[in-house]
Motif scaffolding. Structure first.
Motif, PDB file in Angstrom:
ATOM      1  N   ILE A  22      -9.082  18.270  -0.462  1.00  0.00           N
ATOM      2  CA  ILE A  22      -9.274  16.878   0.098  1.00  0.00           C
ATOM      3  C   ILE A  22     -10.041  16.916   1.324  1.00  0.00           C
ATOM      4  O   ILE A  22     -10.212  17.745   2.197  1.00  0.00           O
ATOM      5  CB  ILE A  22      -8.037  16.570   0.560  1.00  0.00           C
ATOM      6  N   SER A  23     -11.338  16.140   1.195  1.00  0.00           N
ATOM      7  CA  SER A  23     -11.973  16.318   2.543  1.00  0.00           C
ATOM      8  C   SER A  23     -11.443  15.134   3.572  1.00  0.00           C
ATOM      9  O   SER A  23     -11.494  15.746   4.656  1.00  0.00           O
ATOM     10  CB  SER A  23     -13.476  15.565   1.802  1.00  0.00           C
ATOM     11  N   SER A  24     -10.938  14.114   3.168  1.00  0.00           N
ATOM     12  CA  SER A  24     -10.523  13.082   4.159  1.00  0.00           C
ATOM     13  C   SER A  24     -10.070  11.953   3.619  1.00  0.00           C
ATOM     14  O   SER A  24     -10.007  11.691   2.437  1.00  0.00           O
ATOM     15  CB  SER A  24     -11.615  12.719   4.991  1.00  0.00           C
ATOM     16  N   PHE A  25      -9.217  11.214   4.347  1.00  0.00           N
ATOM     17  CA  PHE A  25      -8.689   9.899   4.294  1.00  0.00           C
ATOM     18  C   PHE A  25      -9.407   8.941   5.124  1.00  0.00           C
ATOM     19  O   PHE A  25      -9.270   8.938   6.066  1.00  0.00           O
ATOM     20  CB  PHE A  25      -7.063  10.017   4.452  1.00  0.00           C
ATOM     21  N   HIS A  26      -9.764   7.882   4.276  1.00  0.00           N
ATOM     22  CA  HIS A  26     -10.235   6.888   5.188  1.00  0.00           C
ATOM     23  C   HIS A  26      -9.413   5.470   5.151  1.00  0.00           C
ATOM     24  O   HIS A  26      -9.393   4.908   4.115  1.00  0.00           O
ATOM     25  CB  HIS A  26     -11.858   6.428   4.672  1.00  0.00           C
ATOM     26  N   CYS A  27      -9.205   5.098   6.424  1.00  0.00           N
ATOM     27  CA  CYS A  27      -8.352   3.849   6.459  1.00  0.00           C
ATOM     28  C   CYS A  27      -8.866   2.541   7.299  1.00  0.00           C
ATOM     29  O   CYS A  27      -9.519   3.006   8.320  1.00  0.00           O
ATOM     30  CB  CYS A  27      -7.198   4.250   6.793  1.00  0.00           C
ATOM     31  N   GLU A  28      -8.601   1.461   6.576  1.00  0.00           N
ATOM     32  CA  GLU A  28      -9.038   0.463   7.540  1.00  0.00           C
ATOM     33  C   GLU A  28      -7.922  -0.474   8.123  1.00  0.00           C
ATOM     34  O   GLU A  28      -6.891  -0.761   7.372  1.00  0.00           O
ATOM     35  CB  GLU A  28     -10.064  -0.674   6.621  1.00  0.00           C
ATOM     36  N   ASN A  29      -7.990  -0.844   9.281  1.00  0.00           N
ATOM     37  CA  ASN A  29      -6.886  -1.875   9.766  1.00  0.00           C
ATOM     38  C   ASN A  29      -5.551  -1.248   9.713  1.00  0.00           C
ATOM     39  O   ASN A  29      -5.211  -0.404   9.916  1.00  0.00           O
ATOM     40  CB  ASN A  29      -7.299  -3.244   9.389  1.00  0.00           C
TER      41      ASN A  29
ATOM     42  N   VAL B 114      -4.036   2.205   8.393  1.00  0.00           N
ATOM     43  CA  VAL B 114      -4.189   3.441   9.217  1.00  0.00           C
ATOM     44  C   VAL B 114      -2.635   3.837   9.337  1.00  0.00           C
ATOM     45  O   VAL B 114      -2.408   5.091   9.055  1.00  0.00           O
ATOM     46  CB  VAL B 114      -4.680   3.044  10.471  1.00  0.00           C
ATOM     47  N   ASP B 115      -1.762   2.975   9.668  1.00  0.00           N
ATOM     48  CA  ASP B 115      -0.527   3.679   9.974  1.00  0.00           C
ATOM     49  C   ASP B 115       0.480   4.162   8.584  1.00  0.00           C
ATOM     50  O   ASP B 115       0.963   5.052   8.778  1.00  0.00           O
ATOM     51  CB  ASP B 115       0.454   2.643  10.665  1.00  0.00           C
ATOM     52  N   VAL B 116       0.032   3.453   7.813  1.00  0.00           N
ATOM     53  CA  VAL B 116       0.574   3.625   6.403  1.00  0.00           C
ATOM     54  C   VAL B 116      -0.031   5.256   5.861  1.00  0.00           C
ATOM     55  O   VAL B 116       1.168   5.876   5.396  1.00  0.00           O
ATOM     56  CB  VAL B 116       0.173   2.510   5.331  1.00  0.00           C
ATOM     57  N   VAL B 117      -1.092   5.436   6.108  1.00  0.00           N
ATOM     58  CA  VAL B 117      -1.548   6.811   5.638  1.00  0.00           C
ATOM     59  C   VAL B 117      -1.387   7.646   6.585  1.00  0.00           C
ATOM     60  O   VAL B 117      -0.628   8.934   6.039  1.00  0.00           O
ATOM     61  CB  VAL B 117      -3.265   6.548   5.713  1.00  0.00           C
TER      62      VAL B 117
ATOM     63  N   LEU C 278       0.945  -1.156   0.010  1.00  0.00           N
ATOM     64  CA  LEU C 278      -0.203   0.033  -0.080  1.00  0.00           C
ATOM     65  C   LEU C 278       0.921   1.400  -0.178  1.00  0.00           C
ATOM     66  O   LEU C 278       0.629   2.265  -0.705  1.00  0.00           O
ATOM     67  CB  LEU C 278      -0.840   0.203   1.196  1.00  0.00           C
ATOM     68  N   LYS C 279       1.969   1.401   0.846  1.00  0.00           N
ATOM     69  CA  LYS C 279       2.877   2.359   0.779  1.00  0.00           C
ATOM     70  C   LYS C 279       3.503   2.789  -0.630  1.00  0.00           C
ATOM     71  O   LYS C 279       3.310   3.750  -0.916  1.00  0.00           O
ATOM     72  CB  LYS C 279       4.170   1.983   1.762  1.00  0.00           C
ATOM     73  N   SER C 280       3.716   1.547  -1.240  1.00  0.00           N
ATOM     74  CA  SER C 280       4.232   1.672  -2.816  1.00  0.00           C
ATOM     75  C   SER C 280       3.194   2.323  -3.660  1.00  0.00           C
ATOM     76  O   SER C 280       3.467   3.169  -4.431  1.00  0.00           O
ATOM     77  CB  SER C 280       4.724   0.509  -3.233  1.00  0.00           C
TER      78      SER C 280
END
Length: 281
Positions: free
Chosen positions: A101-108, A111-114, A84-86
């Motif tokens: 940008i409104s937001s970043f939505h991350c699962e599991n 989260v840390d990657v984003v 995902l980082k790549s």
């Protein structure tokens, strides 16, 4: 590598995301709701880390929140943090300097990657909202019992109307700041199941919406009408509608909101320990 999917590739992606449920629930329903409406709403671009979807590990969905495609929400799911980082660094889909940008939505594990990506991009410190955890229906009998409760005669239950989008928008903005264009709430009311309890003046006093991510949310009861079980009844009735259409009833809850945890546990929902966090710039 980063690859943008075409429309005919989306069904295969949905099959893979379905296998990853419950971890992938948010991404699965965002993609599914978009596909069944010909990508008119939610209007998204989908990027993956491989052309061989059987080897897929990471998905990025860019959701265009308004008709001008100027306001975006980024949604991530991965089974491999490094991939995902790549994907995020290679794709030109994310432009933190120029995008509205409104937001970043991350699962599991996303989260840390984003969070690290935003730090590397030297963004202003983003506001983290959450984490929220997925509660999935575990006891149909409790839901059915709740749905059968009778409300006082001066009240009625009916879907929300598009003109009520401002209620949802104002409530959400007051709680979390501006995360979505009001147009996104109008689209949700138009396309998704909603229910509200109306008073004798035909004004909604309590409401709930099945959102674009497939979860029952934006649930709210006006202060003067609380402690009557309205939110429980609406959630239970929407749950029944989802079951009738073959969907997976689920809710995102901040565990620190003990009242919400208690409410939804009592009507048959179970925490499956699936995390989702939002970042707002």
């Amino acid at each position: 590598m980063a690859f943008k999917l075409t429309t005919h590739q989306i069904p295969e992606l949905m099959e893979i995301l379905e296998k990853w449920i419950p971890e992938s629930l948010q991404m699965y329903y965002l993609v599914k709701n978009s596909y069944k409406r010909n990508n008119e709403w939610p209007h998204i671009d989908v990027y993956v880390d491989t052309t061989d979807l059987e080897q897929l590990s990471s998905v990025l969905a860019v959701w265009f929140l308004n008709s001008q495609c100027t306001e975006k929400s980024y949604n991530f799911h991965t089974t491999d943090a490094q991939k995902l980082k790549s994907l995020m660094k290679i794709t030109d889909a994310i432009d933190v300097e120029n995008d509205e940008i409104s937001s970043f939505h991350c699962e599991n594990m996303a989260v840390d990657v984003v969070a690290n990506f935003l730090k590397d991009e030297k963004c202003l410190k983003p506001m983290a909202i959450g984490p929220f955890y997925t509660f999935i229906l575990d006891n149909i009998e409790l839901v059915d019992q709740t749905a059968r409760r009778v409300i006082p005669k001066k009240f009625s239950i009916a879907p929300l109307k598009v003109k009520h989008a401002s209620y949802l928008y104002d409530m959400w903005s007051n709680m979390y700041g501006k995360l979505h264009a009001i147009e996104s709430f109008e689209k949700a009311i138009t396309h998704q199941p909603t229910l509200a309890i109306y008073n004798e003046k035909d004004e909604p006093v309590s409401w709930a919406v099945v959102r674009e991510w497939g979860d029952i949310g934006s649930t709210y009861t006006l202060p003067d009408y609380r402690r009557r079980g309205f939110a429980s009844i609406l959630t239970a009735k929407l749950t029944q509608l989802l079951l009738e259409s073959g969907e997976i009833p689920h809710i995102k809850i901040d565990r620190r909101n003990t009242a919400s945890v208690t409410l939804h546990t009592k009507i048959g929902f179970k925490d499956v320990n699936n995390e989702m966090t939002k970042f707002k710039l």
